[in-house]
Design an enzyme around this catalytic site. Sequence first.
Site, PDB file in Angstrom:
ATOM      1  N   TYR A 144     -29.156  -0.746  38.258  1.00  0.00           N
ATOM      2  CA  TYR A 144     -28.506  -0.954  36.968  1.00  0.00           C
ATOM      3  C   TYR A 144     -28.408   0.386  36.271  1.00  0.00           C
ATOM      4  CZ  TYR A 144     -27.846  -2.653  32.137  1.00  0.00           C
ATOM      5  OH  TYR A 144     -27.370  -2.874  30.867  1.00  0.00           O
ATOM      6  N   ASP A 239     -29.630   8.927  38.203  1.00  0.00           N
ATOM      7  CA  ASP A 239     -29.783   8.228  36.922  1.00  0.00           C
ATOM      8  C   ASP A 239     -31.285   8.150  36.613  1.00  0.00           C
ATOM      9  OD1 ASP A 239     -28.878   4.923  35.592  1.00  0.00           O
ATOM     10  OD2 ASP A 239     -30.015   6.604  34.769  1.00  0.00           O
ATOM     11  N   LYS A 267     -34.500   6.757  27.215  1.00  0.00           N
ATOM     12  CA  LYS A 267     -35.838   6.185  27.024  1.00  0.00           C
ATOM     13  C   LYS A 267     -36.861   7.207  26.519  1.00  0.00           C
ATOM     14  CE  LYS A 267     -34.666   2.614  30.360  1.00  0.00           C
ATOM     15  NZ  LYS A 267     -34.726   1.288  29.745  1.00  0.00           N
TER      16      LYS A 267
END
Length: 418
Positions: A144, A239, A267
């Site tokens: 994802y 990623d 994050k």
Amino acid sequence: MKFDNSAALLERARQIIPGGVNSPVRAFRGVGGVPPFIVRGEGCRLYDADGNEFIDYIGSWGPLILGHRFPPVMDAIREILEVGTSFGAPTEREIELAEMIRDAAPSCEMVRLVNSGTEATMSALRVARGFTGRDLTIKFEGCYHGHVDSLLVKAGSGMATLGIADTAGVPEAFAATTIALPYNSPEALEAAFKAHGDKIAAVIVEPVVGNMGCIPPSREFLDAMVRLTRQYGSVLIFDEVMTGFRVSYGGAQEMFGIKPDMSTFGKVIGGGLPIAAYGGRAEIMNRVAPVGNIYQAGTLSGNPLAVASGLAMLRHLKSHPEVYTQIDKAAKAICDAAPKGTAVNRVGSMFTMFFCEGPVTSWDTAKGADTERFKSLHRHMLESGVYLPPSQFEAAFVGAAHDDEAIAATVEALRRFE
Ligand code: KE4
């Protein structure tokens, strides 16, 4: 445990917010069938609207590696409040944060700050397409990368949890530019490049997967990605929104000794405030406007509050490398207490206990996990005051605020699960 207040809040929320949540993964059916509505976080603990207390292994889905309300982060945010919240103009702190990201991940010779991981991956993909003049992207089933139209193809995280194979609303033409391959399959990657190599703009990968549960890459898989993207002139995008500053200070690329062409971060770099980044080789990044002709922009990009929060976080992590040893050790202690019949994957402080035979190395093996058993574990742990990610297809995160008492309570609760 009572969840009456959360139940009432969920009912009210559902009237105005789809599913009552602002992100689907939060809409899990906990004890009493409702997700706890949180009112406060402190250290490694969360407190909900019914006064319940939980040891938190979600940590805002990864950012809070130092726990809730980490004092230096709180102080940094307070300091900014004295000078403003947003200027829509360049500030010195944005340079400092970009420099810290580059120093941690030298493959990022240049960096652009954005507001979410989705924005980071969407932008990195556009830059890779513009730089190569090609249209196709390779991603991996179960990974994802945010809700970017063309990447919501066989995606993980909430899509895997909700069993949404491919979301509505993405035009076929967009999805057709994405080739989804099995994770950890050098052979499949080789075949895709043989067939389409000269049309492939980028390979985007979670260098350690968190979004189908935690799955580490094989060395052969990593080496094949590097070799094939070099051979065919495609851009390799790591990623690292989840793994950056999480699995090590320099992320997965430091752990594996790989210099991807581009990387994305999020994050942890925001310390819990909305911020993300993409970066890469100067030759590629200098194609981004206003220097180059690939456009990407953002009203709140480089927001002073989020940047100050992230700087405080990264400064602490850089000057306290022992944090990584501590959280890795704590995560190991928890994983050693995993229930029988689980296959445990752990990379540093992120882990998943899969209810299936191991090894779990791809979506094909992860999807066979017994999600009902996982739900029972999740409910048992919640009733024991331990808040795990509410999906078999997510990673749990241990942070520096998880003290011995919290670890012992978690281990004890795991041991009681039948
Ligand atoms: P955001 O747009 O949610 O900030 O980041 C998207 C993203 C990109 N890349 C990776 C590797 C990610 O893990 C994410 C987001 N992760 C999920 C957790 N599995 C966010 C939780 C949520 O969707 O609410």
